[in-house]
Design an enzyme around this catalytic site. Sequence first.
Site, PDB file in Angstrom:
ATOM      1  N   ARG A  32     -29.922  -8.790  -6.400  1.00 52.11           N
ATOM      2  CA  ARG A  32     -30.006  -7.814  -5.299  1.00 52.11           C
ATOM      3  C   ARG A  32     -28.708  -7.008  -5.154  1.00 52.11           C
ATOM      4  O   ARG A  32     -28.726  -5.867  -4.728  1.00 52.11           O
ATOM      5  CB  ARG A  32     -30.353  -8.540  -3.994  1.00 52.11           C
ATOM      6  CG  ARG A  32     -30.819  -7.591  -2.874  1.00 52.11           C
ATOM      7  CD  ARG A  32     -31.371  -8.366  -1.706  1.00 52.11           C
ATOM      8  NE  ARG A  32     -31.956  -7.517  -0.674  1.00 52.11           N
ATOM      9  CZ  ARG A  32     -31.504  -7.415   0.561  1.00 52.11           C
ATOM     10  NH1 ARG A  32     -30.460  -8.105   0.940  1.00 52.11           N
ATOM     11  NH2 ARG A  32     -32.112  -6.630   1.432  1.00 52.11           N
ATOM     12  N   ILE A  58     -32.689  -0.781   2.071  1.00 51.22           N
ATOM     13  CA  ILE A  58     -33.313  -1.700   1.109  1.00 51.22           C
ATOM     14  C   ILE A  58     -34.021  -2.745   1.983  1.00 51.22           C
ATOM     15  O   ILE A  58     -33.469  -3.214   2.985  1.00 51.22           O
ATOM     16  CB  ILE A  58     -32.252  -2.357   0.192  1.00 51.22           C
ATOM     17  CG1 ILE A  58     -32.861  -3.312  -0.825  1.00 51.22           C
ATOM     18  CG2 ILE A  58     -31.160  -3.061   0.963  1.00 51.22           C
ATOM     19  CD1 ILE A  58     -31.858  -3.805  -1.896  1.00 51.22           C
ATOM     20  N   SER A  59     -35.261  -3.079   1.648  1.00 51.29           N
ATOM     21  CA  SER A  59     -36.036  -3.967   2.520  1.00 51.29           C
ATOM     22  C   SER A  59     -35.431  -5.374   2.571  1.00 51.29           C
ATOM     23  O   SER A  59     -34.768  -5.813   1.640  1.00 51.29           O
ATOM     24  CB  SER A  59     -37.475  -4.066   2.028  1.00 51.29           C
ATOM     25  OG  SER A  59     -38.043  -2.790   1.891  1.00 51.29           O
ATOM     26  N   GLN A  60     -35.734  -6.054   3.671  1.00 52.51           N
ATOM     27  CA  GLN A  60     -35.301  -7.446   3.855  1.00 52.51           C
ATOM     28  C   GLN A  60     -36.040  -8.330   2.832  1.00 52.51           C
ATOM     29  O   GLN A  60     -37.249  -8.179   2.658  1.00 52.51           O
ATOM     30  CB  GLN A  60     -35.692  -7.849   5.284  1.00 52.51           C
ATOM     31  CG  GLN A  60     -35.275  -9.224   5.685  1.00 52.51           C
ATOM     32  CD  GLN A  60     -36.007  -9.673   6.932  1.00 52.51           C
ATOM     33  OE1 GLN A  60     -36.950  -9.041   7.396  1.00 52.51           O
ATOM     34  NE2 GLN A  60     -35.562 -10.778   7.466  1.00 52.51           N
TER      35      GLN A  60
END
Length: 208
Positions: A32, A58-60
């Site tokens: 990530r 950026i998504s969780q």
Amino acid sequence: MISHCEQLLYQQLQAQGIHDSRVLAAIRCVPRQRFVDEALAHQAWDNTALPIGFGQTISQPYIVARMISELSKSSPRRVLEIGTGSGYQTAILAQLFERVYSVELLEPLLYQARRRLKMLDLHNVISRQGDGWQGWQSKAPFDAIIVSAAARCVPRMLLEQLADGGVMVIPVGESSQNLQRISRHGEHFTTQILEAVRFVPLVEGSRG
Ligand code: SAH
């Protein structure tokens, strides 16, 4: 070698109800920190959304895992992703599905995501700049559709591009949003509300 931060994240995901071992393995494969700015790399393994520029995030990891778990129940081969963003979720989808089609509105984000995916040797992703409300008509139908930005209402074109037996996961709403799982049976669609969520808006283009 798995770091302490990564270990903590997997434990959190499991505690939050993510048990699909294929999804957890795919998350483990994708670094990530490569999908955020260097200055934020130390936070990359936190289970939170992070800024990626242009007012986007950026998504969780939990949400990415939850959404993909809902899709992978149906073993899709061809997935359409709306909102490539950093490319993080795209990279996870690429581990799990044969072909990933991804549409992003903002060119600079798309180009950056493409570079990252290439660096990770992920060659089963096809992406283009475009308006997600329109889907990707020439590549339809899709076994699965995953939308990474909240739509005011479910885009009709996306429903049309879902294959029979296909599943779409999409956040719907404005000030309050729900994650919805919509499955198609012929011309009939079944909607299941999964949970309350908070996404950036799916920008209105020329709607279908
Ligand atoms: N899953 C991505 C999340 C990105 S945030 C990640 O992990 O990085 C949502 C993305 O949707 C943003 O990049 C935004 O530019 C994009 N987006 C917003 N409206 C859109 C539209 N109408 N069509 C395509 N992409 C859109």
